[in-house]
Write a protein that holds these residues in place. Sequence first.
Motif, PDB file in Angstrom:
ATOM      1  N   ASP A   1       0.739  -1.323   0.031  1.00  0.00           N
ATOM      2  CA  ASP A   1      -0.059   0.040   0.047  1.00  0.00           C
ATOM      3  C   ASP A   1       1.040   1.071   0.039  1.00  0.00           C
ATOM      4  OD1 ASP A   1      -2.397  -1.476   0.074  1.00  0.00           O
ATOM      5  OD2 ASP A   1      -2.546  -1.534   2.155  1.00  0.00           O
ATOM      6  N   SER A   2       1.898   1.308   0.853  1.00  0.00           N
ATOM      7  CA  SER A   2       2.564   2.498   0.845  1.00  0.00           C
ATOM      8  C   SER A   2       3.606   2.661  -0.295  1.00  0.00           C
ATOM      9  CB  SER A   2       3.643   2.347   1.976  1.00  0.00           C
ATOM     10  OG  SER A   2       4.632   3.372   2.127  1.00  0.00           O
ATOM     11  N   LEU A   3       4.055   1.489  -0.932  1.00  0.00           N
ATOM     12  CA  LEU A   3       4.860   1.476  -2.085  1.00  0.00           C
ATOM     13  C   LEU A   3       4.027   1.868  -3.437  1.00  0.00           C
ATOM     14  CD1 LEU A   3       7.281  -1.374  -1.549  1.00  0.00           C
ATOM     15  CD2 LEU A   3       7.841   0.901  -1.140  1.00  0.00           C
ATOM     16  N   ASN A   4       2.821   1.681  -3.248  1.00  0.00           N
ATOM     17  CA  ASN A   4       1.915   1.809  -4.504  1.00  0.00           C
ATOM     18  C   ASN A   4       1.787   3.528  -4.566  1.00  0.00           C
ATOM     19  OD1 ASN A   4       1.131   0.085  -6.554  1.00  0.00           O
ATOM     20  ND2 ASN A   4      -0.195  -0.982  -4.935  1.00  0.00           N
ATOM     21  N   LYS A   5       2.081   4.311  -3.690  1.00  0.00           N
ATOM     22  CA  LYS A   5       1.757   5.651  -3.645  1.00  0.00           C
ATOM     23  C   LYS A   5       3.108   6.213  -4.255  1.00  0.00           C
ATOM     24  CE  LYS A   5      -1.595   5.897   0.206  1.00  0.00           C
ATOM     25  NZ  LYS A   5      -1.775   6.224   1.474  1.00  0.00           N
ATOM     26  N   THR A   6       4.280   5.785  -3.668  1.00  0.00           N
ATOM     27  CA  THR A   6       5.486   6.024  -4.126  1.00  0.00           C
ATOM     28  C   THR A   6       5.984   5.909  -5.514  1.00  0.00           C
ATOM     29  OG1 THR A   6       6.547   5.860  -2.048  1.00  0.00           O
ATOM     30  CG2 THR A   6       8.243   5.723  -3.531  1.00  0.00           C
ATOM     31  N   LEU A   7       5.321   4.609  -6.112  1.00  0.00           N
ATOM     32  CA  LEU A   7       5.631   4.347  -7.430  1.00  0.00           C
ATOM     33  C   LEU A   7       4.646   5.051  -8.417  1.00  0.00           C
ATOM     34  CD1 LEU A   7       6.133   0.438  -6.888  1.00  0.00           C
ATOM     35  CD2 LEU A   7       7.836   2.097  -7.671  1.00  0.00           C
ATOM     36  N   GLN A   8       3.486   5.569  -7.955  1.00  0.00           N
ATOM     37  CA  GLN A   8       2.470   6.299  -8.686  1.00  0.00           C
ATOM     38  C   GLN A   8       3.198   7.615  -9.144  1.00  0.00           C
ATOM     39  OE1 GLN A   8      -0.847   8.080  -6.611  1.00  0.00           O
ATOM     40  NE2 GLN A   8      -2.071   7.813  -8.567  1.00  0.00           N
ATOM     41  N   GLU A   9       4.113   8.215  -8.051  1.00  0.00           N
ATOM     42  CA  GLU A   9       4.892   9.405  -8.355  1.00  0.00           C
ATOM     43  C   GLU A   9       5.918   9.081  -9.447  1.00  0.00           C
ATOM     44  OE1 GLU A   9       3.335  12.290  -7.742  1.00  0.00           O
ATOM     45  OE2 GLU A   9       1.741  10.868  -6.844  1.00  0.00           O
ATOM     46  N   VAL A  10       6.362   7.777  -9.490  1.00  0.00           N
ATOM     47  CA  VAL A  10       7.390   7.558 -10.396  1.00  0.00           C
ATOM     48  C   VAL A  10       6.990   7.261 -11.897  1.00  0.00           C
ATOM     49  CG1 VAL A  10       9.335   6.101 -10.984  1.00  0.00           C
ATOM     50  CG2 VAL A  10       8.983   6.809  -8.784  1.00  0.00           C
ATOM     51  N   PHE A  11       5.879   6.447 -11.841  1.00  0.00           N
ATOM     52  CA  PHE A  11       5.475   5.799 -13.104  1.00  0.00           C
ATOM     53  C   PHE A  11       4.329   6.796 -13.910  1.00  0.00           C
ATOM     54  CE2 PHE A  11       6.737   1.562 -11.541  1.00  0.00           C
ATOM     55  CZ  PHE A  11       7.509   1.267 -12.543  1.00  0.00           C
ATOM     56  N   ASN A  12       3.843   7.542 -12.871  1.00  0.00           N
ATOM     57  CA  ASN A  12       2.377   8.421 -13.345  1.00  0.00           C
ATOM     58  C   ASN A  12       2.549   9.574 -12.601  1.00  0.00           C
ATOM     59  OD1 ASN A  12       0.519   9.032 -15.037  1.00  0.00           O
ATOM     60  ND2 ASN A  12      -1.209   8.010 -13.749  1.00  0.00           N
ATOM     61  N   PRO A  13       3.352  10.510 -12.622  1.00  0.00           N
ATOM     62  CA  PRO A  13       3.140  11.662 -11.690  1.00  0.00           C
ATOM     63  C   PRO A  13       2.039  12.520 -12.169  1.00  0.00           C
ATOM     64  CG  PRO A  13       5.080  12.105 -13.178  1.00  0.00           C
ATOM     65  CD  PRO A  13       4.500  10.474 -13.608  1.00  0.00           C
ATOM     66  N   TYR A  14       1.705  13.512 -11.025  1.00  0.00           N
ATOM     67  CA  TYR A  14       0.887  14.429 -11.222  1.00  0.00           C
ATOM     68  C   TYR A  14       1.107  15.394 -12.296  1.00  0.00           C
ATOM     69  CZ  TYR A  14      -2.007  18.869 -10.552  1.00  0.00           C
ATOM     70  OH  TYR A  14      -3.058  19.538 -10.822  1.00  0.00           O
ATOM     71  N   ASP A  15      -0.049  15.487 -13.139  1.00  0.00           N
ATOM     72  CA  ASP A  15       0.027  16.349 -14.374  1.00  0.00           C
ATOM     73  C   ASP A  15      -1.264  17.300 -14.641  1.00  0.00           C
ATOM     74  OD1 ASP A  15       0.202  17.443 -17.010  1.00  0.00           O
ATOM     75  OD2 ASP A  15       1.537  15.709 -17.619  1.00  0.00           O
ATOM     76  N   ASP A  16      -1.291  18.348 -14.742  1.00  0.00           N
ATOM     77  CA  ASP A  16      -2.491  19.150 -14.967  1.00  0.00           C
ATOM     78  C   ASP A  16      -3.283  18.474 -16.026  1.00  0.00           C
ATOM     79  OD1 ASP A  16      -2.126  21.073 -13.038  1.00  0.00           O
ATOM     80  OD2 ASP A  16      -1.151  22.555 -14.401  1.00  0.00           O
ATOM     81  N   ALA A  17      -2.585  17.840 -17.133  1.00  0.00           N
ATOM     82  CA  ALA A  17      -3.334  17.443 -18.214  1.00  0.00           C
ATOM     83  C   ALA A  17      -4.102  16.169 -17.695  1.00  0.00           C
ATOM     84  CB  ALA A  17      -2.607  17.228 -19.423  1.00  0.00           C
ATOM     85  N   LYS A  18      -3.831  15.359 -16.794  1.00  0.00           N
ATOM     86  CA  LYS A  18      -4.408  14.247 -16.262  1.00  0.00           C
ATOM     87  C   LYS A  18      -5.519  14.533 -15.398  1.00  0.00           C
ATOM     88  CE  LYS A  18      -0.028  11.801 -16.809  1.00  0.00           C
ATOM     89  NZ  LYS A  18       1.132  11.183 -16.050  1.00  0.00           N
ATOM     90  N   ARG A  19      -6.638  14.007 -15.247  1.00  0.00           N
ATOM     91  CA  ARG A  19      -7.551  14.024 -14.488  1.00  0.00           C
ATOM     92  C   ARG A  19      -7.552  13.108 -13.322  1.00  0.00           C
ATOM     93  NH1 ARG A  19     -10.427  15.518 -19.108  1.00  0.00           N
ATOM     94  NH2 ARG A  19     -10.639  13.385 -19.745  1.00  0.00           N
ATOM     95  N   GLN A  20      -7.919  13.293 -12.213  1.00  0.00           N
ATOM     96  CA  GLN A  20      -7.633  12.702 -10.859  1.00  0.00           C
ATOM     97  C   GLN A  20      -9.040  12.741 -10.124  1.00  0.00           C
ATOM     98  OE1 GLN A  20      -3.748  13.719  -9.522  1.00  0.00           O
ATOM     99  NE2 GLN A  20      -4.746  14.686  -7.844  1.00  0.00           N
ATOM    100  N   ILE A  21      -9.077  11.356  -9.304  1.00  0.00           N
ATOM    101  CA  ILE A  21     -10.145  11.167  -8.259  1.00  0.00           C
ATOM    102  C   ILE A  21      -9.680  10.802  -7.043  1.00  0.00           C
ATOM    103  CG2 ILE A  21     -12.233  10.198  -7.567  1.00  0.00           C
ATOM    104  CD1 ILE A  21     -12.941   9.942 -10.580  1.00  0.00           C
ATOM    105  N   GLU A  22      -9.948  11.631  -5.888  1.00  0.00           N
ATOM    106  CA  GLU A  22      -9.594  10.925  -4.536  1.00  0.00           C
ATOM    107  C   GLU A  22     -10.944  10.148  -4.015  1.00  0.00           C
ATOM    108  OE1 GLU A  22      -8.490  13.558  -1.546  1.00  0.00           O
ATOM    109  OE2 GLU A  22      -7.400  15.182  -2.939  1.00  0.00           O
ATOM    110  N   TYR A  23     -10.282   8.836  -3.437  1.00  0.00           N
ATOM    111  CA  TYR A  23     -11.305   7.783  -3.231  1.00  0.00           C
ATOM    112  C   TYR A  23     -10.495   7.357  -1.826  1.00  0.00           C
ATOM    113  CZ  TYR A  23     -13.760   3.349  -2.701  1.00  0.00           C
ATOM    114  OH  TYR A  23     -14.854   2.487  -2.041  1.00  0.00           O
TER     115      TYR A  23
END
Length: 738
Positions: free
Chosen positions: A568-590
């Motif tokens: 669970d913790s590493l998935n959050k870290t890896l998201q920022e590596v493989f798919n970091p925040y970008d204004d062009a990408k929409r996102q949803i908090e769940y």
Amino acid sequence: MKYIKGIYKKSIFQSDKGYVIGLFKLKETNDEDVKIYLNKTITFTGYFAELTQESNYTFYGELIEHPKYGYQYEVREYERLKPSDKEGIIEFLCSDLFKGIGENLARNIVTTLGNDCLDMILEDRSCLSLVPKLTKKKADLIYNTLSTYEESHNTIVYLTEIGFSMQDALEIYKCYKDFTINKIQNNIYSILDKIDDISFTKIDTIALNMDTSYDDQNRIKYCILYIMKTITYQNGDTYLTFDEIYEQTCKYLNLEIDINLFKSYLNELINEYKIITDYEKYYLKDIFSSEMEIIKKIKILNTIKTIEYKTIDKKIKELENKINITYNNDQLEAIKKSLTENITIITGGPGTGKTTIIKAIVTLYQELNNLNDEQLINQTALLAPTGRASKRLSESTTLPASTIHRFLKWNKETNEFAINEFEKANQKLIIIDEVSMIDINLLSSLFKGLKDDIKLIMVGDDNQLPSVGPGQVLKDLINSKTIPTVKLNLLYRQKDDSYINILAEEIRNDCLSETFRQTKSDYTFLECPSINIKKSLANICTQIVKKGYNYKQVQIMAPMYAGIVGIDSLNKTLQEVFNPYDDAKRQIEYGDIIFRENDKVLQLVNMPDENVFNGDIGVIKEIIMSNKSESKKNEIYVDYDGNIVKYLPKDFNKIKHGFIISIHKSQGSEFEIVIIPVSKSYKRMLYKKLIYTGITRAKRKLILLGEPEAFIYSVNNNNEYIRKTSLEQNLKKFLNKK
């Protein structure tokens, strides 16, 4: 409470469990979203005891948008509306519900008794004698039909009022009909005898609310069955001991039960054939029956005369020349036994040629039996326990392959197989891959659906993790020595300095060498302390991204979800590596998860209607926010190899990030590059079979990251939970093998 009122027109689909998709003519509603359908027909879904065409109903629920079928009204509760005006009552009495009552007779009843006639008939059936020309037979029909019509609704209402959901209430009513309330009041726990979809915990909560005593005999007996089922499916055991059943039942109920009284309850369950006992071993009936079914089929296959192919050696030589290959002795033995014996097991680690052998068996079977391609496909079944494993099997053989469930024609609604002991499959050559993943119940179901004049080849790696469900089928079958078995030992390296398959073999044979610390063409061990694993993993993945590898080629996996270096913790870290925040990408908090476009996600449950299953990995292709979506809700669209699946907020818990997954979830899959962090913090989950399963998922490159001491510990730790199973012993017993 939101509702719609109107007339039920017809059903489009109806399942055995009361699930209906139908059309409804809308006459009245208090839901603003639905008012556009007033005086129009709307599609509805829900669970119903019965629906009568052209009858009036009130449905309680809400309008939803189905990803495939568009807008539908999802019904959660409903009630029938008896007509109150003269013409409505006449139409009701001459409907299909009242067989043989025509319009003239219906009009005569209403004219004689008035607009309150339906209530009058229910209160005092003798009032029908006042209606001219109404025979006693038709009077009885009207009263009985009206009573049943009223009774079913009242029963459903009663069940929902005491705490059952509409779906549960319908299932109970369909099972017991007029005896439902009597069944509930006499022994509510007995519902569990016929209905699997309602849990003991739910029944127990309702029973206690109905003033059932804590030490009620039925409560204790059905709790025993619940405890046995829970332990069996949690631990993978096929039988339990008296002590663990007694201790866990007392603990769950928080009761001190006299041991002799408990034994008497257990004996009652044995006499009722709900539990089977055999020399201090206690089985659930279904588990014991599955074991006996497997033993019976193996005994038959061992007894039936085998076919001899006089030209088999010649055909094998011709095949070797044709494809420019030379089979080693183990492979030759496996091929020959598979074609001459009725049942064979082929086992071995990665790189030992299992796939090569399967292809040879199929090719030679076709040659030896003079089959054309169509005949071969019709006579052959290539099977695996998961969709991913069957896909790999099909790709390697270029022949159709299937999951076992699909082959047996599993019905999700009834949880039954159409291919069974009464309707058997016609295929004669059956090859099953990844047998280590198959539990005792599934293998029994498969054996029931196969004829006796077959060739059955089971292929797998007995050093991998056992099945999620009960049993350790492959291990027990091999250890029983009742089935011809060939173990493949020789490794085929891709390069001179390749190491993945050698490492797997070292782990299998408990002889790990210091070579595991050395970098090879397909293998690297990067040493770092636990505290640095997260940072080092992020750096490695950054380099992988720069080299152009995509989601499908790389899979990171770990033993545990919790902790600083947990999934669970590493998935959050890896998201920022493989798919970091970008204004062009929409996102949803769940919750504490952020789903972002281009995220890699893992499916957590089976959704057969969408053709997506537990363990499938996809990518979020699009997110549509509620202010722009037609459903007025946030929507996530996930691409599973071209299959686009839509998720609404109620479905978001069915997916999670898949940048890193558990080793258990990886079973049956292969990935080009596998990365596994190894940390002392994983200690309680570090054991030989788990780490072996993880490293054997790597096809071309394996990277281990962390503490060598933790890796050495895992390889040497054979102390995983040892399942209590008896298939090995009973095979020896019934097939007279020592």
